[in-house]
Each structure stands twice: as C-alpha cells, then as structure tokens.
Design a protein around this motif. Sequence first.
Motif, PDB file in Angstrom:
ATOM      1  N   LEU A 124      -2.466  11.328   3.901  1.00  0.00           N
ATOM      2  CA  LEU A 124      -2.878   9.929   3.918  1.00  0.00           C
ATOM      3  C   LEU A 124      -1.651   9.010   3.845  1.00  0.00           C
ATOM      4  O   LEU A 124      -1.589   8.001   4.565  1.00  0.00           O
ATOM      5  CB  LEU A 124      -3.828   9.645   2.751  1.00  0.00           C
ATOM      6  N   ALA A 125      -0.682   9.375   3.021  1.00  0.00           N
ATOM      7  CA  ALA A 125       0.530   8.567   2.912  1.00  0.00           C
ATOM      8  C   ALA A 125       1.294   8.559   4.236  1.00  0.00           C
ATOM      9  O   ALA A 125       1.762   7.505   4.688  1.00  0.00           O
ATOM     10  CB  ALA A 125       1.422   9.099   1.791  1.00  0.00           C
ATOM     11  N   ALA A 153       2.882   5.855   9.321  1.00  0.00           N
ATOM     12  CA  ALA A 153       2.836   5.809  10.787  1.00  0.00           C
ATOM     13  C   ALA A 153       2.138   4.539  11.271  1.00  0.00           C
ATOM     14  O   ALA A 153       2.599   3.892  12.219  1.00  0.00           O
ATOM     15  CB  ALA A 153       2.129   7.050  11.325  1.00  0.00           C
ATOM     16  N   LEU A 154       1.047   4.169  10.618  1.00  0.00           N
ATOM     17  CA  LEU A 154       0.332   2.950  10.998  1.00  0.00           C
ATOM     18  C   LEU A 154       1.205   1.717  10.768  1.00  0.00           C
ATOM     19  O   LEU A 154       1.263   0.819  11.621  1.00  0.00           O
ATOM     20  CB  LEU A 154      -0.971   2.828  10.201  1.00  0.00           C
ATOM     21  N   TYR A 155       1.892   1.681   9.642  1.00  0.00           N
ATOM     22  CA  TYR A 155       2.782   0.556   9.342  1.00  0.00           C
ATOM     23  C   TYR A 155       3.890   0.451  10.396  1.00  0.00           C
ATOM     24  O   TYR A 155       4.190  -0.646  10.880  1.00  0.00           O
ATOM     25  CB  TYR A 155       3.379   0.731   7.948  1.00  0.00           C
ATOM     26  N   LEU A 214       0.816  -1.206   0.000  1.00  0.00           N
ATOM     27  CA  LEU A 214       0.000   0.000   0.000  1.00  0.00           C
ATOM     28  C   LEU A 214       0.852   1.260   0.000  1.00  0.00           C
ATOM     29  O   LEU A 214       0.561   2.211  -0.727  1.00  0.00           O
ATOM     30  CB  LEU A 214      -0.936  -0.004   1.218  1.00  0.00           C
ATOM     31  N   ILE A 215       1.919   1.274   0.776  1.00  0.00           N
ATOM     32  CA  ILE A 215       2.750   2.477   0.883  1.00  0.00           C
ATOM     33  C   ILE A 215       3.410   2.820  -0.449  1.00  0.00           C
ATOM     34  O   ILE A 215       3.331   3.970  -0.880  1.00  0.00           O
ATOM     35  CB  ILE A 215       3.772   2.313   2.020  1.00  0.00           C
ATOM     36  N   LEU A 223       4.515  -2.612  12.984  1.00  0.00           N
ATOM     37  CA  LEU A 223       5.819  -3.251  12.977  1.00  0.00           C
ATOM     38  C   LEU A 223       6.459  -3.225  14.359  1.00  0.00           C
ATOM     39  O   LEU A 223       7.048  -4.213  14.805  1.00  0.00           O
ATOM     40  CB  LEU A 223       6.721  -2.550  11.958  1.00  0.00           C
ATOM     41  N   ASP A 224       6.312  -2.117  15.073  1.00  0.00           N
ATOM     42  CA  ASP A 224       6.859  -2.005  16.420  1.00  0.00           C
ATOM     43  C   ASP A 224       6.194  -3.007  17.359  1.00  0.00           C
ATOM     44  O   ASP A 224       6.863  -3.624  18.189  1.00  0.00           O
ATOM     45  CB  ASP A 224       6.680  -0.581  16.937  1.00  0.00           C
TER      46      ASP A 224
END
Length: 97
Positions: free
Chosen positions: A63-64, A69-71, A7-8, A75-76
């Motif tokens: 949005l990107a 940030a969500l990814y 998506l990114i 991941l964290d």
Amino acid sequence: MAVIKYLIPVLMLSVSLGAANLSPVPSSINIHAPATVASPGVVEPEVTGHSSQLYHVMGIVLLAWCGIALYLFILDRRVSRLEGELRTLGKHGDGQR
C-alpha cells in the motif's frame, strides 16, 4: 492534494511501528514439537501456521509503494503541465520574464 503530501510519511511510520511490534522469534514455533530434519546434522523446529502477520506487513508495504507511485504519477503530470505552459509563454513572447 495536501492530504497526499502527509499520507506517505504516515504510512511509512505505521509500517515501521508495525514492524517493530513483530517479535524476532515467531510465537508459532513450537519448541516441544518433534523436529524435522532438513539435512544431515541440521535440525529445524516444526513451525505451525500464524503467518498472517507477514501478509499484513506485506500488504501495508505494498500500500505504501502504491501511494508513492500514485504521488509520483500526479507530480509528473503537474510538472508536465507546467512545462507546457512555460513553452507556450515562451513562444508567444509576452516578455513577462
């Protein structure tokens, strides 16, 4: 989760293609309109509306960044969970290393 991985780059590509379609000189500048004087010796053309393109680009970029940030948040959490599992395996001394 495989969707987020792709998506990114798709969002970044769409932002770059959208920015490439913007003309360097906005079509909202009316050359034949009376000019406004900002300061002595500097004459600026009068600009009429149509700033919605800027808001569209800003929205896509926002949005990107939210996607990034969500990814990173997801991941964290995964890394923290794996570190916790690694600690518990080390404490028990299973000898599976």
